[in-house]
Enzyme design. Sequence first.
Site, short mmCIF file in Angstrom:
data_model
loop_
_atom_site.label_atom_id
_atom_site.label_comp_id
_atom_site.label_asym_id
_atom_site.label_seq_id
_atom_site.Cartn_x
_atom_site.Cartn_y
_atom_site.Cartn_z
CB CYS A 156 19.77 54.07 -42.29
SG CYS A 156 21.48 53.54 -42.57
CB CYS A 185 18.75 46.94 -46.01
SG CYS A 185 20.33 47.63 -45.49
CB CYS A 228 19.70 53.31 -58.79
SG CYS A 228 19.91 53.11 -57.02
CB CYS A 250 16.06 52.96 -51.82
SG CYS A 250 17.21 54.14 -52.43
CB CYS A 256 16.82 54.01 -45.11
SG CYS A 256 16.93 53.03 -46.61
CD GLU A 272 11.70 49.85 -54.68
OE1 GLU A 272 10.72 49.75 -53.92
OE2 GLU A 272 12.45 50.85 -54.69
N1 SAH Z 1 23.44 50.68 -48.03
C1 SAH Z 1 24.15 51.59 -48.86
C2 SAH Z 1 23.54 51.84 -50.23
C3 SAH Z 1 22.05 51.98 -50.32
S1 SAH Z 1 21.35 53.49 -49.79
C4 SAH Z 1 24.40 52.90 -48.11
O1 SAH Z 1 23.90 53.04 -47.01
O2 SAH Z 1 25.12 53.75 -48.61
C5 SAH Z 1 21.90 54.71 -50.93
C6 SAH Z 1 21.95 56.11 -50.35
O3 SAH Z 1 20.63 56.61 -50.13
C7 SAH Z 1 22.66 56.17 -49.01
O4 SAH Z 1 23.48 57.30 -48.95
C8 SAH Z 1 21.50 56.31 -48.05
O5 SAH Z 1 21.91 56.83 -46.81
C9 SAH Z 1 20.56 57.18 -48.84
N2 SAH Z 1 19.19 57.20 -48.39
C10 SAH Z 1 18.47 56.21 -47.81
N3 SAH Z 1 17.23 56.61 -47.52
C11 SAH Z 1 17.13 57.89 -47.93
C12 SAH Z 1 16.10 58.86 -47.90
N4 SAH Z 1 14.91 58.58 -47.37
N5 SAH Z 1 16.36 60.08 -48.41
C13 SAH Z 1 17.57 60.36 -48.94
N6 SAH Z 1 18.58 59.50 -49.00
C14 SAH Z 1 18.38 58.27 -48.49
#
Ligand code: SAH
Length: 343
Positions: free
Chosen positions: A116, A112, A105, A329, A119, A92
């Site tokens: 997390c 990934c 973006c 994302c 996510c 995406e």
């Molecule tokens: N892997 C990298 C970049 C991709 S995620 C990272 O972890 O930074 C980009 C941002 O979106 C990160 O800060 C991540 O923690 C956040 N993110 C992921 N899922 C999310 C969600 N459901 N709501 C808000 N932010 C989210």
Amino acid sequence: MKENIFGKDINECETLMADIGEAKYRGRQLYQWLYEKRCADFKEMTNFSSQLREKLMNNFELTHGRIEEVQKDQYDGTKKYLIELYDGQYIEAVLMHYDHGASLCVSTQVGCNMGCKFCASTRGGKIRDLSAAEILDQIYLAEKEEKLRISNIVIMGIGEPLENYHEVIKFIRIANTGFGIGQRKISLSTCGIIPGIEALADENLQINLAISLHSAFADRRRMLMPIAKQYDLEPLMAACKAYFDKTGRRITYEYALIESYNDRDEDIAGLVKLLKGSQNHLNLIGLNEVQETDYKESSRLGYFQAELEKQGINVTLRRKMGREIDAACGQLRKKRYEDKVSV
Ligand code: SAH
């Protein structure tokens, strides 16, 4: 299968020209055709003789991915593209309109591995890394679809960019010197891969580094972000300080506010203790709720911002965009795989 010429950096362009018996400056011209001019076909490279174009066509192809689906948010115009890659995988990219221009973006991996908990991108694990060409292609395809130029890039889509270090750096350099996007208009977000942060400090790039923090407490952060078991909060903050000392570039910390998890008063105190006095900036984010997780968006964003500011922390609120579409994302990609499985 012929190699794709899109994605070659300046040195590779010069070398491939030398390999087919051409002068070095032809490599620079090729680089301009591919990126500055976003050329779609060898035939359009009009300052190359038909013989040279023939030679290039015999050795390389010039191909791009395909936008499979576009979702548009009617309120803020945010668009999400589902892009199909050459091997049938999906990624995406999200286009957001700001006063300062169009921001894209981009994703850096198919899926990934970081895990997390909140996510959507990580739920099926990582399938593979993207090549620099596939990351660049997201810009190419969005610009073509919208007939506009992208002025800002956020490397915050699917994937962990510092786990795909080499291709991501190559992407940044081509986006900068080829597509002409200023380094200061490029932001890279990481969940905190320390060796990657250390390496990035030596690249002499003026990009913006963002660290996904999400808790000021090491134990809570480890629970939310399993990668913190490998790269814990304390050494991470030390790496960030070293990064700032070396580059002079202020770091942004991202903090998605989760109800009853990291939005308590003691979390404010923890953040103040962690960030105060340093050249830092905290970006508060409203959580995008993801199905199948219990994490809820906190209603304390305004309160958090006001309290932190009162205590001397630089805070910004990330405007939520694309609320109407599957904005978190990885949600669209994930849905597409589920559809495929269920048909
Ligand atoms: N892997 C990298 C970049 C991709 S995620 C990272 O972890 O930074 C980009 C941002 O979106 C990160 O800060 C991540 O923690 C956040 N993110 C992921 N899922 C999310 C969600 N459901 N709501 C808000 N932010 C989210």
